[in-house]
Design a protein around this motif. Structure first.
Motif, PDB file in Angstrom:
ATOM      1  N   ARG A  91       9.679   4.558  -7.578  1.00  0.00           N
ATOM      2  CA  ARG A  91      10.400   3.296  -7.264  1.00  0.00           C
ATOM      3  C   ARG A  91      11.735   2.955  -8.141  1.00  0.00           C
ATOM      4  O   ARG A  91      12.727   2.912  -7.560  1.00  0.00           O
ATOM      5  CB  ARG A  91       9.421   1.912  -7.121  1.00  0.00           C
ATOM      6  N   SER A  92      11.527   3.009  -9.351  1.00  0.00           N
ATOM      7  CA  SER A  92      12.476   2.857 -10.409  1.00  0.00           C
ATOM      8  C   SER A  92      13.632   4.161  -9.997  1.00  0.00           C
ATOM      9  O   SER A  92      14.908   3.743 -10.308  1.00  0.00           O
ATOM     10  CB  SER A  92      12.110   2.885 -11.722  1.00  0.00           C
ATOM     11  N   ALA A  93      13.154   5.254  -9.658  1.00  0.00           N
ATOM     12  CA  ALA A  93      14.369   6.254  -9.476  1.00  0.00           C
ATOM     13  C   ALA A  93      14.734   6.292  -8.084  1.00  0.00           C
ATOM     14  O   ALA A  93      15.606   7.003  -7.981  1.00  0.00           O
ATOM     15  CB  ALA A  93      13.466   7.782  -9.589  1.00  0.00           C
ATOM     16  N   GLY A  94      14.589   5.049  -7.366  1.00  0.00           N
ATOM     17  CA  GLY A  94      15.238   4.848  -5.990  1.00  0.00           C
ATOM     18  C   GLY A  94      14.639   5.281  -4.727  1.00  0.00           C
ATOM     19  O   GLY A  94      15.363   5.336  -3.616  1.00  0.00           O
ATOM     20  N   PHE A  95      13.190   5.926  -4.985  1.00  0.00           N
ATOM     21  CA  PHE A  95      12.797   6.244  -3.627  1.00  0.00           C
ATOM     22  C   PHE A  95      12.107   5.031  -2.855  1.00  0.00           C
ATOM     23  O   PHE A  95      11.543   4.053  -3.053  1.00  0.00           O
ATOM     24  CB  PHE A  95      11.439   6.943  -3.831  1.00  0.00           C
ATOM     25  N   GLU A  96      12.608   5.132  -1.504  1.00  0.00           N
ATOM     26  CA  GLU A  96      12.467   4.007  -0.499  1.00  0.00           C
ATOM     27  C   GLU A  96      11.600   4.186   0.507  1.00  0.00           C
ATOM     28  O   GLU A  96      10.928   3.212   1.336  1.00  0.00           O
ATOM     29  CB  GLU A  96      13.869   3.479  -0.046  1.00  0.00           C
ATOM     30  N   GLY A  97      10.871   5.593   0.475  1.00  0.00           N
ATOM     31  CA  GLY A  97       9.843   5.703   1.482  1.00  0.00           C
ATOM     32  C   GLY A  97       8.352   5.146   1.203  1.00  0.00           C
ATOM     33  O   GLY A  97       8.443   4.224   0.418  1.00  0.00           O
ATOM     34  N   GLU A  98       7.233   5.359   2.104  1.00  0.00           N
ATOM     35  CA  GLU A  98       6.119   4.878   1.767  1.00  0.00           C
ATOM     36  C   GLU A  98       5.371   5.646   0.554  1.00  0.00           C
ATOM     37  O   GLU A  98       5.359   6.854   0.437  1.00  0.00           O
ATOM     38  CB  GLU A  98       5.218   5.068   3.051  1.00  0.00           C
ATOM     39  N   ILE A  99       4.745   4.659  -0.422  1.00  0.00           N
ATOM     40  CA  ILE A  99       3.899   5.066  -1.303  1.00  0.00           C
ATOM     41  C   ILE A  99       2.438   4.454  -1.280  1.00  0.00           C
ATOM     42  O   ILE A  99       2.398   3.327  -1.318  1.00  0.00           O
ATOM     43  CB  ILE A  99       4.678   4.723  -2.642  1.00  0.00           C
ATOM     44  N   THR A 100       1.576   5.356  -1.111  1.00  0.00           N
ATOM     45  CA  THR A 100       0.023   4.911  -1.307  1.00  0.00           C
ATOM     46  C   THR A 100      -0.555   5.528  -2.556  1.00  0.00           C
ATOM     47  O   THR A 100      -0.362   6.626  -3.074  1.00  0.00           O
ATOM     48  CB  THR A 100      -0.547   5.385  -0.157  1.00  0.00           C
ATOM     49  N   LEU A 101      -1.246   4.708  -3.452  1.00  0.00           N
ATOM     50  CA  LEU A 101      -1.827   4.890  -4.498  1.00  0.00           C
ATOM     51  C   LEU A 101      -3.407   4.697  -4.369  1.00  0.00           C
ATOM     52  O   LEU A 101      -3.628   3.529  -4.126  1.00  0.00           O
ATOM     53  CB  LEU A 101      -1.373   4.379  -5.805  1.00  0.00           C
ATOM     54  N   ILE A 102      -4.177   5.621  -4.510  1.00  0.00           N
ATOM     55  CA  ILE A 102      -5.594   5.484  -4.170  1.00  0.00           C
ATOM     56  C   ILE A 102      -6.314   5.760  -5.637  1.00  0.00           C
ATOM     57  O   ILE A 102      -6.247   6.600  -6.190  1.00  0.00           O
ATOM     58  CB  ILE A 102      -6.065   6.685  -3.097  1.00  0.00           C
ATOM     59  N   GLY A 103      -7.225   4.658  -5.832  1.00  0.00           N
ATOM     60  CA  GLY A 103      -8.062   4.675  -6.917  1.00  0.00           C
ATOM     61  C   GLY A 103      -9.541   4.357  -6.726  1.00  0.00           C
ATOM     62  O   GLY A 103      -9.791   3.660  -5.585  1.00  0.00           O
ATOM     63  N   SER A 104     -10.461   5.166  -6.965  1.00  0.00           N
ATOM     64  CA  SER A 104     -11.950   4.881  -6.640  1.00  0.00           C
ATOM     65  C   SER A 104     -12.498   3.816  -7.575  1.00  0.00           C
ATOM     66  O   SER A 104     -13.478   3.250  -7.074  1.00  0.00           O
ATOM     67  CB  SER A 104     -12.815   6.224  -7.270  1.00  0.00           C
ATOM     68  N   GLU A 105     -11.979   3.261  -8.391  1.00  0.00           N
ATOM     69  CA  GLU A 105     -12.314   1.867  -9.215  1.00  0.00           C
ATOM     70  C   GLU A 105     -11.897   0.688  -8.286  1.00  0.00           C
ATOM     71  O   GLU A 105     -10.840   0.682  -7.888  1.00  0.00           O
ATOM     72  CB  GLU A 105     -11.985   1.841 -10.602  1.00  0.00           C
ATOM     73  N   PRO A 106     -12.691  -0.228  -8.532  1.00  0.00           N
ATOM     74  CA  PRO A 106     -12.141  -1.662  -7.782  1.00  0.00           C
ATOM     75  C   PRO A 106     -11.247  -2.468  -8.485  1.00  0.00           C
ATOM     76  O   PRO A 106     -11.026  -3.636  -7.977  1.00  0.00           O
ATOM     77  CB  PRO A 106     -13.649  -2.362  -7.624  1.00  0.00           C
ATOM     78  N   VAL A 107     -10.702  -1.858  -9.735  1.00  0.00           N
ATOM     79  CA  VAL A 107      -9.483  -2.774 -10.343  1.00  0.00           C
ATOM     80  C   VAL A 107      -8.479  -2.145 -10.466  1.00  0.00           C
ATOM     81  O   VAL A 107      -8.447  -0.689 -10.260  1.00  0.00           O
ATOM     82  CB  VAL A 107     -10.360  -2.872 -11.577  1.00  0.00           C
ATOM     83  N   PRO A 108      -7.317  -2.733 -10.459  1.00  0.00           N
ATOM     84  CA  PRO A 108      -5.839  -2.142 -10.729  1.00  0.00           C
ATOM     85  C   PRO A 108      -5.910  -1.033 -11.855  1.00  0.00           C
ATOM     86  O   PRO A 108      -6.757  -1.008 -12.817  1.00  0.00           O
ATOM     87  CB  PRO A 108      -4.904  -3.367 -11.043  1.00  0.00           C
ATOM     88  N   PRO A 109      -4.957  -0.055 -11.976  1.00  0.00           N
ATOM     89  CA  PRO A 109      -4.948   0.872 -13.085  1.00  0.00           C
ATOM     90  C   PRO A 109      -4.812   0.240 -14.428  1.00  0.00           C
ATOM     91  O   PRO A 109      -4.220  -0.936 -14.568  1.00  0.00           O
ATOM     92  CB  PRO A 109      -3.472   1.781 -12.743  1.00  0.00           C
TER      93      PRO A 109
END
Length: 403
Positions: free
Chosen positions: A21-39
């Motif tokens: 995002r900070s580099a300017g990407f405007e497309g869709e981003i999905t981040l998938i994590g197996s744990e139930p809490v944020p990174p």
């Protein structure tokens, strides 16, 4: 509009999506994590968090609102079960998600004791994720008895926290000395003395034969020297392995982790990897670094390269460990060293300087941030340091930077 999917919501995954995002990407981003809490940060888990000195929210790398504000689809508590590199899809639980580019930041997993020797008993813990530490925390209490299996940094950090909480600690290391795989005998001796001064019973050249239990709960251990130890809980710190299962299923090249080139690209041109799971070229060899700084730096480089930067990742290895009131800072990699020069300061201040021939390759600095900083700058600049100067604590090291 293009879509980037990132599998693995640890330090590397979180760093990668933020950099996109900070580099300017405007497309869709999905981040998938197996744990139930944020990174979240992992290093404090076995230290400040386990000691009750850090609240859960302070572990989070960013508030959950960050991902909403940045239009990042953060999927928590979900498991990716398959990658189809031909169709460019991932299977997430029962759903199919398409991608244009995919990044694997799957991290690593702890080595576990086999069930045949009691590894499946209750109160046998690894120290890797939040759930591990939450499960272990109630056991870490004054008067409890713990067996720590493994004398690497994870085991030693766990021993330090347990000792600080009044736990009776026995630590066994199968090798001839603690830290044998990662440090010189001088560093091993420093931390052996430190732990014994805090009451930890360190037994080197001794392994675990079997754990015994009652009603499914661990109660004791038989060691390789025939001795037995009564325990209330066990902490296993016998190393970690790169999490390569998904990459293997997708047919990617594996070499001590997911093999990537200098840009972070795997053997599939649409798939990238960064962090603990990735092995990459470094000074003519291939390495894999298990550290927070590498996870951040490599992930950010991969994010830029996913957007076309074509920038080679040049690692600058550094690490740290906190034990009792000692902060160890490590610069460089000591592989192939043939000489160690000791610089002793006051009290617990010391540093050990590793040389390969005449070249300085690494520094271990205990409570000596100045030695660490100077050593790190020299190593990163490809310079060395006169051993006679390094070994004399009366001589200021700073002029070495000008030589």
């Amino acid at each position: 509009m293009s879509r980037i999917v990132v599998i693995g919501a640890g330090q590397a995954g979180a760093s990668l999506v933020a950099k996109l995002r900070s580099a300017g990407f405007e497309g869709e981003i999905t981040l998938i994590g197996s744990e139930p809490v944020p990174p979240y940060q992992r290093p404090p888990l076995s230290k400040a968090y386990l000691l009750g000195e850090m609240a859960l929210e302070r572990l989070f790398l960013r508030p959950e609102s960050f991902y909403v504000d940045q239009n990042i689809d953060l999927r928590l508590g979900q498991t990716v079960t398959a990658i189809d590199p031909v169709a460019k899809t991932v299977t997430v639980d029962d759903a199919i998600l398409s991608y244009d580019q995919l990044a694997l930041t799957t991290g690593s997993r702890p080595r576990r004791l086999p069930p045949a020797i009691g590894g499946d008993l209750d109160r046998v813990f690894e120290v890797r994720g939040l759930a591990d530490v939450d499960a272990m925390a109630p056991e870490v209490s004054d008067g409890a008895r713990a067996l720590i299996v493994g004398g690497g940094y994870i085991g030693l950090e766990a021993a330090a926290v347990c000792a600080k909480r009044g736990v009776e600690v026995v630590l066994v290391e199968m090798a001839d000395r603690i830290l044998q795989r990662v440090a010189a005998p001088e560093t091993s001796a420093y931390f052996r003395d430190l732990h014994r001064a805090h009451g930890v019973d360190i037994r080197e050249g001794v392994g675990l034969e079997t754990l015994t239990g009652t009603d499914g709960k661990v109660t004791g251990a038989t060691l390789s020297d025939g001795s037995t130890v009564a325990v209330d809980f066990v902490v296993v710190g016998v190393g970690i392995m790169p999490a390569t299962g998904l990459a293997e299923q997708a047919g990617l090249q594996i070499e001590n982790g997911i093999r990537v080139d200098a840009n972070g690209r795997t053997s599939d041109p649409s798939i990238w990897a960064a962090g603990d799971c990735a092995s990459f070229p470094y000074q003519g060899v291939r390495i894999r670094l298990e550290s927070v700084p590498n996870a951040i730096d490599q992930a950010e480089a991969v994010a830029e390269n996913m957007l076309g930067a074509g920038k080679e990742y040049v690692a600058k290895p550094w690490f740290w460990s906190d034990q009792y009131d000692v902060k160890l800072q490590i610069a460089g990699l000591n592989a192939g060293y043939d000489r160690v020069v000791t610089r002793k300061g006051d009290g617990q201040t010391a540093s050990f300087w590793y040389y390969k021939g005449d070249q300085l390759v690494a520094v271990d600095a205990m409570n000596d941030p100045r030695a660490y900083m100077i050593g790190k700058r020299l190593i990163e600049a490809g310079k060395t340091a006169d051993p006679a100067i390094v070994g004399d604590p009366e001589i200021d090291l700073k002029p070495l930077l000008k030589s």
